[in-house]
Design an enzyme around this catalytic site. Structure first.
Site, short mmCIF file in Angstrom:
data_model
loop_
_atom_site.label_atom_id
_atom_site.label_comp_id
_atom_site.label_asym_id
_atom_site.label_seq_id
_atom_site.Cartn_x
_atom_site.Cartn_y
_atom_site.Cartn_z
N LYS A 11 2.29 2.06 -5.19
CA LYS A 11 3.08 1.59 -6.35
C LYS A 11 2.35 1.85 -7.67
CE LYS A 11 3.21 -2.51 -4.40
NZ LYS A 11 2.84 -2.23 -3.01
N THR A 68 3.40 -12.37 3.36
CA THR A 68 2.63 -13.04 2.33
C THR A 68 3.44 -14.24 1.85
OG1 THR A 68 1.27 -12.72 0.35
CG2 THR A 68 3.44 -11.64 0.37
N SER A 74 4.73 12.28 -4.75
CA SER A 74 3.33 12.50 -5.11
C SER A 74 2.64 13.29 -4.02
CB SER A 74 2.61 11.19 -5.43
OG SER A 74 2.13 10.58 -4.26
N VAL A 75 1.75 14.19 -4.47
CA VAL A 75 1.07 15.11 -3.54
C VAL A 75 -0.45 14.99 -3.68
CG1 VAL A 75 2.96 16.76 -3.32
CG2 VAL A 75 1.36 16.98 -5.23
N ARG A 87 -6.24 0.51 8.32
CA ARG A 87 -4.80 0.19 8.36
C ARG A 87 -4.19 0.71 9.65
NH1 ARG A 87 -4.17 2.22 2.25
NH2 ARG A 87 -4.93 0.34 1.21
N GLY A 120 -4.28 -4.70 -3.96
CA GLY A 120 -5.32 -3.75 -4.32
C GLY A 120 -4.61 -2.49 -4.76
N HIS A 121 -4.51 -2.30 -6.06
CA HIS A 121 -3.72 -1.19 -6.61
C HIS A 121 -4.64 -0.10 -7.12
CE1 HIS A 121 -0.09 -4.09 -7.31
NE2 HIS A 121 -0.26 -3.77 -6.04
N GLN A 177 2.41 -6.08 -2.96
CA GLN A 177 2.79 -6.14 -1.53
C GLN A 177 4.07 -5.31 -1.30
OE1 GLN A 177 1.80 -9.42 -3.06
NE2 GLN A 177 -0.17 -8.59 -2.53
N ASP A 195 0.81 -1.22 0.00
CA ASP A 195 0.00 0.00 0.00
C ASP A 195 0.84 1.27 0.00
OD1 ASP A 195 -2.34 -1.58 0.13
OD2 ASP A 195 -1.98 -1.85 2.27
P1 IMP Z 1 -2.01 -12.80 2.25
O1 IMP Z 1 -1.11 -12.24 1.23
O2 IMP Z 1 -3.47 -12.61 1.94
O3 IMP Z 1 -1.69 -14.22 2.59
O4 IMP Z 1 -1.78 -11.98 3.61
C1 IMP Z 1 -0.56 -12.03 4.35
C2 IMP Z 1 -0.25 -10.67 4.96
O5 IMP Z 1 0.10 -9.77 3.92
C3 IMP Z 1 -1.42 -10.03 5.71
O6 IMP Z 1 -0.88 -9.26 6.76
C4 IMP Z 1 -2.03 -9.11 4.66
O7 IMP Z 1 -2.75 -8.05 5.23
C5 IMP Z 1 -0.78 -8.64 3.95
N1 IMP Z 1 -1.01 -8.23 2.56
C6 IMP Z 1 -1.16 -9.05 1.48
N2 IMP Z 1 -1.32 -8.34 0.36
C7 IMP Z 1 -1.25 -7.04 0.72
C8 IMP Z 1 -1.31 -5.82 -0.02
O8 IMP Z 1 -1.45 -5.78 -1.24
N3 IMP Z 1 -1.20 -4.67 0.70
C9 IMP Z 1 -1.01 -4.68 2.05
N4 IMP Z 1 -0.94 -5.80 2.78
C10 IMP Z 1 -1.06 -6.97 2.11
MG MG Z 2 -2.95 -2.06 -1.74
#
Ligand code: IMP
Ligand code: MG
Length: 384
Positions: free
Chosen positions: A16, A202, A373-374, A269, A40-41, A187, A13
């Site tokens: 990117k 992850t 970025s602003v 978050r 989630g981009h 990630q 987050d």
């Molecule tokens: P998983 O990737 O769903 O298995 O989650 C493992 C950990 O990575 C958890 O703490 C999620 O919240 C975190 N995580 C996975 N993908 C993202 C992402 O795109 N952004 C932020 N945290 C992520």
């Molecule tokens: Mg995200």
């Protein structure tokens, strides 16, 4: 004519996709190498917000080709929904979107297991861990093996048209032909399965090295590695976070200003201040040629901005990612600025203290911050 890896410096987050979208006006191909619909981009173009989960954000630029590399784990339902929504808004996939037939498939069972498991990690429940487990144990199915199967539901037609047998050749050819290739990380470094805050990570390699293995590109072909960091820090899910704001009113201020709610799960978050030991560690693992700092505007109006410059009980030479739970952060308090900077487009027009903040981080990490970025819109970027 360059190949650039974009990596999240921290817990995901970082913004990117927002930076990649902005810079991709010059790209010919954008590739994702790892992860799945846990990402989630968010990209905002002319007020229209799009959240990408699997498809690289480059798809919004007409001439840009996009690839889903074989290091990914793909949920076919999510991919179908994403493709349908993009098609509706006028995106054409023909000869532009290539999905590796060697990427692994996330099944209903994987998602089910992920949702039912104990809540220790706080995953996104998108089946990522179980899918990679199945892959590593060599019993999983890849896209090429399920495409003929009815049980994978609607939409495979839409996907089938874009499945490609040799995406590594495709990408290497693009590089050989002088293309400008972006490798879009998902990630962040501290969530990397090998280098992150295990077990709170992850299940893929989301560092620069993973961009090569997940796509089939030699490290020698990489020209730049751009690390994306926010001007502060966030984490969604469990695990250590030394600079986390634990006083609810302070945390709420930053969370509300920064709209820090998960784009996949909607979870609030966890928020905190920039942690330079972690940023330096991330630089060591990835070798950033430059940094992009996002959301600088969120810090406007704060009198002093705390930045963690070290841990009193662990020097950087004895840094151990496994000991983050017991470190004692030391802060520098940098002077803030009052001005709203959302309309600023040049380095010179930033308030003096905003420039000092950037320069402080640059000097401490030893990497230039070339992009700032602003705001969420495509144009709200300062390039130095
Ligand atoms: P998983 O990737 O769903 O298995 O989650 C493992 C950990 O990575 C958890 O703490 C999620 O919240 C975190 N995580 C996975 N993908 C993202 C992402 O795109 N952004 C932020 N945290 C992520
Ligand atoms: Mg995200």
């Amino acid at each position: 004519m360059t190949t650039t890896i974009f990596v999240g410096t921290s817990f995901g987050d970082e913004g990117k996709a927002r930076i990649i979208d902005d810079l991709s006006e010059n790209a010919t191909m954008v590739v994702r190498s790892a992860g799945g619909a846990n990402a989630g981009h968010t990209v905002v173009v002319n007020g229209k917000k799009t959240i990408f989960k699997l498809i690289p954000s480059g798809i919004l630029r007409e001439g840009v080709k996009c690839v889903l590399g074989q290091g990914m784990v793909i949920d076919l339902i999510t991919l179908t929904n994403e493709m349908e929504a993009l098609e509706k808004s006028g995106v054409n996939f023909k000869d532009r979107l290539f999905i590796s037939d060697k990427a692994h498939v996330v099944t209903y069972e994987h998602k089910d297991i992920d949702a039912k498991r104990n809540k220790l990690i706080g995953t996104t429940k998108r089946g990522i861990g179980p899918a990679y487990e199945a892959k590593i144990s060599r019993r999983a199915k890849r896209l090429k093996e399920v495409l003929g199967s009815r049980s994978y539901g609607k939409g495979t037609d839409l996907i089938r048209k874009c499945v490609a047998p040799n995406t590594s050749f495709l990408i290497n050819k693009e590089i050989a032909n002088g293309g400008t290739v972006f490798l879009e990380g998902a990630q962040g470094t501290l969530l990397d399965i090998d280098h992150g805050t295990y077990p709170y990570v992850t299940s893929s390699n989301c560092t620069a090295g993973g961009a090569c293995t997940g796509t089939g590109i030699s490290p020698l072909k990489i020209d730049k590695v751009i690390g994306i960091t926010k001007s502060y820090l966030t984490r969604v899910g469990n695990g250590p976070f030394p600079t986390e704001l634990v006083i609810p009113t302070e945390a709420d201020w930053l969370r509300e200003r920064g709209h820090e709610y998960g784009s996949v799960t909607g979870r609030p978050r966890r928020v905190g201040w920039l942690d330079l030991p972690l940023l330096k560690y991330s630089h060591m693992i990835n070798g950033f040629t430059s940094l992009a700092m996002t959301k600088l505007d969120i810090l406007s109006g704060k009198e002093f901005i705390p930045v963690c410059t070290g841990y009193s009980n662990m020097s950087f030479s004895e840094f151990d990612i496994d000991k983050l739970d017991s470190v004692d952060p030391e802060y520098s308090f940098l002077e803030g600025w009052r001005e709203d900077i959302a309309q600023v487009r040049s380095w010179e027009d930033l308030p003096k203290n905003a420039r000092k903040y950037i320069e402080f981080v640059e000097a401490q990490v030893g990497v230039p911050i070339d992009f700032i970025s602003v705001g969420p819109e495509r144009s709200q970027t300062i390039r130095r």
